[in-house]
Design an enzyme around this catalytic site. Structure first.
Site, PDB file in Angstrom:
ATOM      1  N   ASP A  28       0.804  -1.106   0.342  1.00  0.00           N
ATOM      2  CA  ASP A  28      -0.055  -0.147  -0.129  1.00  0.00           C
ATOM      3  C   ASP A  28       0.374   1.072  -0.076  1.00  0.00           C
ATOM      4  O   ASP A  28       2.579   1.380   0.670  1.00  0.00           O
ATOM      5  CB  ASP A  28      -0.996   0.012   1.371  1.00  0.00           C
ATOM      6  CG  ASP A  28      -1.832   0.959   1.549  1.00  0.00           C
ATOM      7  OD1 ASP A  28      -2.406   1.126   0.089  1.00  0.00           O
ATOM      8  OD2 ASP A  28      -2.713   1.025   1.880  1.00  0.00           O
ATOM      9  N   ASN A  76     -10.760  -2.313  -5.087  1.00  0.00           N
ATOM     10  CA  ASN A  76     -10.049  -1.470  -6.003  1.00  0.00           C
ATOM     11  C   ASN A  76     -10.925  -1.324  -7.496  1.00  0.00           C
ATOM     12  O   ASN A  76     -10.426  -0.145  -8.169  1.00  0.00           O
ATOM     13  CB  ASN A  76      -8.940  -2.163  -5.667  1.00  0.00           C
ATOM     14  CG  ASN A  76      -7.767  -2.033  -5.096  1.00  0.00           C
ATOM     15  OD1 ASN A  76      -7.077  -3.003  -4.629  1.00  0.00           O
ATOM     16  ND2 ASN A  76      -8.104  -1.297  -3.995  1.00  0.00           N
TER      17      ASN A  76
HETATM   18  C1  IPE Z   1      -5.118  -2.877  -0.353  1.00  0.00           C
HETATM   19  O1  IPE Z   1      -4.912  -1.961  -0.541  1.00  0.00           O
HETATM   20  C2  IPE Z   1      -5.046  -3.073  -1.320  1.00  0.00           C
HETATM   21  C3  IPE Z   1      -4.075  -3.363  -1.825  1.00  0.00           C
HETATM   22  C4  IPE Z   1      -2.623  -3.535  -1.769  1.00  0.00           C
HETATM   23  C5  IPE Z   1      -4.483  -3.999  -3.534  1.00  0.00           C
HETATM   24  P1  IPE Z   1      -6.194  -0.057  -0.567  1.00  0.00           P
HETATM   25  O2  IPE Z   1      -5.437   0.697  -0.843  1.00  0.00           O
HETATM   26  O3  IPE Z   1      -7.304  -1.192  -1.224  1.00  0.00           O
HETATM   27  O4  IPE Z   1      -6.745  -0.165   1.281  1.00  0.00           O
HETATM   28  P2  IPE Z   1      -7.840   0.777   1.550  1.00  0.00           P
HETATM   29  O5  IPE Z   1      -8.378   0.787   0.735  1.00  0.00           O
HETATM   30  O6  IPE Z   1      -7.257   1.670   2.315  1.00  0.00           O
HETATM   31  O7  IPE Z   1      -8.417  -0.127   2.622  1.00  0.00           O
HETATM   32  C1  IPE Z   2      -1.746   0.129  -3.240  1.00  0.00           C
HETATM   33  O1  IPE Z   2      -1.742   1.260  -2.830  1.00  0.00           O
HETATM   34  C2  IPE Z   2      -2.046  -0.123  -4.344  1.00  0.00           C
HETATM   35  C3  IPE Z   2      -3.293  -1.207  -5.150  1.00  0.00           C
HETATM   36  C4  IPE Z   2      -3.856  -0.725  -4.140  1.00  0.00           C
HETATM   37  C5  IPE Z   2      -3.389  -1.173  -6.460  1.00  0.00           C
HETATM   38  P1  IPE Z   2      -1.921   2.180  -3.661  1.00  0.00           P
HETATM   39  O2  IPE Z   2      -2.929   2.749  -4.939  1.00  0.00           O
HETATM   40  O3  IPE Z   2      -3.888   1.488  -2.087  1.00  0.00           O
HETATM   41  O4  IPE Z   2      -1.589   4.284  -2.584  1.00  0.00           O
HETATM   42  P2  IPE Z   2      -2.703   4.592  -1.909  1.00  0.00           P
HETATM   43  O5  IPE Z   2      -3.187   4.038  -0.642  1.00  0.00           O
HETATM   44  O6  IPE Z   2      -3.514   5.949  -2.351  1.00  0.00           O
HETATM   45  O7  IPE Z   2      -1.351   5.779  -1.319  1.00  0.00           O
HETATM   46 MG    MG Z   3      -3.745   2.444  -0.443  1.00  0.00          MG
END
Ligand code: IPE
Ligand code: IPE
Ligand code: MG
Length: 241
Positions: A28, A76
Site C-alpha cells: 500500500d 479496487n
Molecule cells: C489494499 O490497499 C489492497 C491492495 C494493496 C491491493 P487499499 O488501498 O485498497 O486499502 P484501503 O482501501 O486503504 O483499505
Molecule cells: C496500493 O497502493 C496499490 C493498490 C491498491 C492497487 P494505493 O494505490 O492504494 O496507494 P495509496 O494507499 O492510495 O497511497
Molecule cells: Mg491504498
C-alpha cells in the site's frame, strides 16, 4: 568461570534465525508516493511494480519459501477507470516480463482471486505462467481481484458443489487459494494504515502483523529485514501459554 547458560544462549541465537515460512505483503501507498512527487497515481503503481520484483527476489534470497502479494482487491474496482486501466496495463506487461524471466528463478507463480473478470488474453498469460513454473521451489501468490471474504465464499461453494452439506475447518483449508502452502506467519502492510483490507482473512487467524509507514515504492531490503527482525522477536502462543 562466568555462569553462562549455554542452552539459553543457543536458544536466543536460534530464535534470531527464525524465518517466517510464508509472508503476505499488503503493498500500500503507491498513490500517495506519486502525489508527493506531484505525479498521477499511476506513476506510483509503476514504481510499485518494480518494488514488488525487488522484494520478491530479496525474500527468495533470504530463504522465505512462500509469499503472497496483494496486487488488486475486489474493492479496487471502485477506483477511477483511468487508474484501473493503468493497473491492468501494468499487469499485462508484467506478465510478459515474468514469463520471459521464468528460467532465471526458482519461483512458482500462482494467481489467486476471481480471474473470471479478466480478459481471455490476461487469463491465458496467467495460465501459461502457472503451468510453466509449476515445478519450481519457491511459491509466489499474486492476489488479483482477490478478497478474503470472496475466497471463503468460493471455498464453501466448491464444497457445496461436491455435494457436501456440512463442512469442517479442514475442508475450507483444502479449498482456499493458498492450499498446499503453510498459512502466512507474517503479514506486512506498508503505507501506514492499520488494517487488513480483506486480505487472507481465513489464513491470517494467527499471523503476526507488521505495519510500517514506509510507502510501498520506498520499501527496500532493509525494510524487509526490519519486518523479519520484528517477527523473530514475537512470542507466538496460538492460544496457549
Ligand atoms: C489494499 O490497499 C489492497 C491492495 C494493496 C491491493 P487499499 O488501498 O485498497 O486499502 P484501503 O482501501 O486503504 O483499505
Ligand atoms: C496500493 O497502493 C496499490 C493498490 C491498491 C492497487 P494505493 O494505490 O492504494 O496507494 P495509496 O494507499 O492510495 O497511497
Ligand atoms: Mg491504498
Amino acid at each position: 568461570m562466568p555462569t553462562v547458560n549455554m542452552s539459553e544462549r543457543d536458544k536466543t541465537q536460534e530464535e534470531a534465525k527464525v524465518l517466517p515460512e510464508h509472508v503476505g505483503f499488503i503493498m500500500d501507498g503507491n498513490g500517495r508516493w506519486a502525489k508527493r512527487r506531484g505525479m498521477p497515481r499511476e506513476y506510483g503503481h509503476k514504481f510499485g511494480a518494480q518494488t514488488f520484483e525487488d522484494v520478491m527476489d530479496y525474500c527468495c534470497h533470504k530463504g522465505i519459501r512462500a509469499m503472497t502479494f496483494y496486487v488488486f482487491s475486489t474493492e479496487n474496482w471502485k477506483r477511477p477507470k483511468k487508474e484501473v486501466d493503468a493497473i491492468l496495463h501494468l499487469l499485462d506487461s508484467y506478465l510478459d516480463t515474468c514469463r520471459k524471466r521464468l528460467a532465471q528463478n526458482d519461483v512458482r507463480f500462482v494467481f489467486i482471486g476471481d480471474r473470471s473478470v479478466f480478459s481471455d488474453k490476461l487469463r491465458d498469460k496467467m495460465d501459461a505462467i502457472e503451468a510453466e513454473s509449476a515445478h519450481k521451489g519457491y511459491t509466489v501468490y499474486l492476489a488479483l481481484n482477490y478478497g478474503g471474504r470472496s475466497e471463503i465464499v468460493h471455498a464453501v461453494n466448491a464444497l457445496l458443489e461436491q455435494g457436501r452439506t456440512h463442512v469442517t475447518e479442514e475442508d475450507i483449508n483444502a479449498c482456499v487459494y493458498t492450499a498446499g502452502s503453510p498459512e502466512p506467519d507474517l503479514i506486512v502492510r506498508t503505507g501506514g494504515d492499520l488494517r487488513i483490507s480483506n486480505f487472507l482473512l481465513w489464513q491470517s487467524a494467527y499471523a503476526e502483523l507488521y505495519f510500517t509507514d514506509v510507502l510501498w515504492p520506498d520499501f527496500k531490503g532493509k525494510d524487509v529485514d526490519a519486518a523479519l527482525d520484528s517477527f523473530a522477536q514475537r512470542k507466538r502462543r496460538f492460544g496457549g501459554v
